[in-house]
Design an enzyme around this catalytic site. Sequence first.
Site, PDB file in Angstrom:
ATOM      1  CG  MET A  59      -0.495  11.297   3.568  1.00  0.00           C
ATOM      2  SD  MET A  59      -1.793  12.022   2.546  1.00  0.00           S
ATOM      3  CE  MET A  59      -2.924  12.626   3.767  1.00  0.00           C
ATOM      4  CB  ALA A 113      -9.377   5.390   8.773  1.00  0.00           C
ATOM      5  N   PRO A 114      -7.140   3.172   7.408  1.00  0.00           N
ATOM      6  CG  PRO A 114      -7.639   1.207   6.231  1.00  0.00           C
ATOM      7  CD  PRO A 114      -8.018   1.992   7.466  1.00  0.00           C
ATOM      8  CG  ASN A 115      -8.339   5.481   1.558  1.00  0.00           C
ATOM      9  OD1 ASN A 115      -8.767   6.627   1.558  1.00  0.00           O
ATOM     10  ND2 ASN A 115      -7.789   4.927   0.497  1.00  0.00           N
ATOM     11  CG  HIS A 118      -0.709   2.878  -3.435  1.00  0.00           C
ATOM     12  ND1 HIS A 118      -1.574   1.815  -3.334  1.00  0.00           N
ATOM     13  CD2 HIS A 118      -1.297   3.903  -2.749  1.00  0.00           C
ATOM     14  CE1 HIS A 118      -2.637   2.172  -2.630  1.00  0.00           C
ATOM     15  NE2 HIS A 118      -2.504   3.437  -2.265  1.00  0.00           N
ATOM     16  CE  LYS A 148       0.447   1.695   0.300  1.00  0.00           C
ATOM     17  NZ  LYS A 148       0.461   2.392   1.593  1.00  0.00           N
TER      18      LYS A 148
HETATM   19  P1  NAD Z   1       6.219  10.075   3.940  1.00  0.00           P
HETATM   20  O1  NAD Z   1       7.389   9.149   4.064  1.00  0.00           O
HETATM   21  O2  NAD Z   1       6.201  11.072   2.840  1.00  0.00           O
HETATM   22  O3  NAD Z   1       5.989  10.871   5.319  1.00  0.00           O
HETATM   23  C1  NAD Z   1       6.141  10.314   6.591  1.00  0.00           C
HETATM   24  C2  NAD Z   1       6.843  11.362   7.441  1.00  0.00           C
HETATM   25  O4  NAD Z   1       6.868  10.898   8.796  1.00  0.00           O
HETATM   26  C3  NAD Z   1       8.311  11.595   7.025  1.00  0.00           C
HETATM   27  O5  NAD Z   1       8.526  12.982   6.805  1.00  0.00           O
HETATM   28  C4  NAD Z   1       9.101  11.077   8.202  1.00  0.00           C
HETATM   29  O6  NAD Z   1      10.316  11.772   8.419  1.00  0.00           O
HETATM   30  C5  NAD Z   1       8.102  11.310   9.345  1.00  0.00           C
HETATM   31  N1  NAD Z   1       8.418  10.553  10.564  1.00  0.00           N
HETATM   32  C6  NAD Z   1       8.947   9.300  10.678  1.00  0.00           C
HETATM   33  N2  NAD Z   1       9.153   8.983  11.959  1.00  0.00           N
HETATM   34  C7  NAD Z   1       8.734  10.041  12.691  1.00  0.00           C
HETATM   35  C8  NAD Z   1       8.698  10.330  14.097  1.00  0.00           C
HETATM   36  N3  NAD Z   1       9.140   9.431  14.984  1.00  0.00           N
HETATM   37  N4  NAD Z   1       8.214  11.527  14.498  1.00  0.00           N
HETATM   38  C9  NAD Z   1       7.764  12.445  13.604  1.00  0.00           C
HETATM   39  N5  NAD Z   1       7.795  12.230  12.254  1.00  0.00           N
HETATM   40  C10 NAD Z   1       8.258  11.049  11.812  1.00  0.00           C
HETATM   41  O7  NAD Z   1       4.947   9.106   3.845  1.00  0.00           O
HETATM   42  P2  NAD Z   1       3.456   9.496   3.405  1.00  0.00           P
HETATM   43  O8  NAD Z   1       3.253   9.199   1.953  1.00  0.00           O
HETATM   44  O9  NAD Z   1       3.101  10.833   3.948  1.00  0.00           O
HETATM   45  O10 NAD Z   1       2.626   8.358   4.197  1.00  0.00           O
HETATM   46  C11 NAD Z   1       2.724   8.221   5.597  1.00  0.00           C
HETATM   47  C12 NAD Z   1       1.817   7.087   6.051  1.00  0.00           C
HETATM   48  O11 NAD Z   1       0.453   7.419   5.779  1.00  0.00           O
HETATM   49  C13 NAD Z   1       2.068   5.762   5.309  1.00  0.00           C
HETATM   50  O12 NAD Z   1       1.885   4.688   6.217  1.00  0.00           O
HETATM   51  C14 NAD Z   1       0.976   5.731   4.243  1.00  0.00           C
HETATM   52  O13 NAD Z   1       0.638   4.435   3.820  1.00  0.00           O
HETATM   53  C15 NAD Z   1      -0.157   6.379   5.012  1.00  0.00           C
HETATM   54  N6  NAD Z   1      -1.220   6.986   4.200  1.00  0.00           N
HETATM   55  C16 NAD Z   1      -2.475   6.875   4.698  1.00  0.00           C
HETATM   56  C17 NAD Z   1      -3.528   7.478   4.051  1.00  0.00           C
HETATM   57  C18 NAD Z   1      -4.899   7.410   4.679  1.00  0.00           C
HETATM   58  O14 NAD Z   1      -5.854   7.965   4.115  1.00  0.00           O
HETATM   59  N7  NAD Z   1      -5.049   6.796   5.858  1.00  0.00           N
HETATM   60  C19 NAD Z   1      -3.321   8.178   2.862  1.00  0.00           C
HETATM   61  C20 NAD Z   1      -2.019   8.273   2.366  1.00  0.00           C
HETATM   62  C21 NAD Z   1      -0.968   7.681   3.059  1.00  0.00           C
END
Ligand code: NAD
Length: 271
Positions: free
Chosen positions: A13, A122-124, A155, A159
């Site tokens: 993301m 927001a979860p999404n 998903h 995930k």
């Molecule tokens: P991902 O694992 O690809 O990315 C997460 C990143 O955060 C990683 O690069 C990790 O190294 C980094 N990280 C972890 N701890 C950290 C810290 N202390 N400081 C800085 N960076 C740190 O995961 P993703 O697919 O990008 O998803 C991330 C989150 O977003 C998940 O919880 C997912 O469910 C959520 N998500 C939400 C939405 C939304 O619309 N709200 C959409 C997609 C994903």
Amino acid sequence: MIKTVVMGAAGRMGNRIINMICQSEGIELYGSVERRGHSAVGKDVGQVSGLETLGVSIVDDLNSIVNNCDVIIDFTTPMASLNSLKMAAENKKAIVIGTTGFSIEEKDYIHKMANKTRCVLAPNMSIGVNVLFKIVEEITKIIGKEYDIELMEAHHRQKKDAPSGTAMKLAEIIADVLNRDLNKVGIFGRKGIIGERSREEIGIQTLRGGDIVGEHTVIFYGTGERIELIHKAHSRDNFAKGAVLAAKWIVAQKPGLYDMQDVLGLRKERN
Ligand code: NAD
């Protein structure tokens, strides 16, 4: 110009959000953060994100840059996001949190801390899913009591949390409208001799596999008919677009906790 810090800059993301900020007007990337020990720390975030050099290095400590930004966008892990929120509150900076998988106690903490700053949680963040939330609420009001309601989410295989935050939010919306306690009526998968389905239960099924960005289906089963509402995300750009929209919106709000219904003006009145 709104100055943004992106947490989790090298994540799936984080990458899309950085790309979206670079395409958007009125907002700029001020800083980017990754977890300590990540191979991207010290590199130019543009190169890590598949863009040209942006002159912004990825750091491993939000504290070192938080002072000069307007808003933090955080899609990382629950523990990392809670830490970002604490720093945002201490420094009176706005924050957008897209991370999912918070426990009830962690959500309570977010409520408390958000009042010290301005926070969108927001979860999404997708516009389509937030419209779906609204439609599901309306349909539930009309036929929810007489129909069997089931949810399905799918998903990608990486995930970490299940069911998705979006599926939980959909289930909460339905339970709230019907005045039911999700802890009692939520059925998370079925197996064995389970007996007849009760009218009250809300079934939630989780699928995991491949590279599915995110799919959510809500089904209202009646006698001789059913309504199916399906949202399919084709890429993460729809979430990134919503996150950037939320970041631009939240900087001008009063302290408190908001969600995408507020950002998109879909809520009739604040709770
Ligand atoms: P991902 O694992 O690809 O990315 C997460 C990143 O955060 C990683 O690069 C990790 O190294 C980094 N990280 C972890 N701890 C950290 C810290 N202390 N400081 C800085 N960076 C740190 O995961 P993703 O697919 O990008 O998803 C991330 C989150 O977003 C998940 O919880 C997912 O469910 C959520 N998500 C939400 C939405 C939304 O619309 N709200 C959409 C997609 C994903």
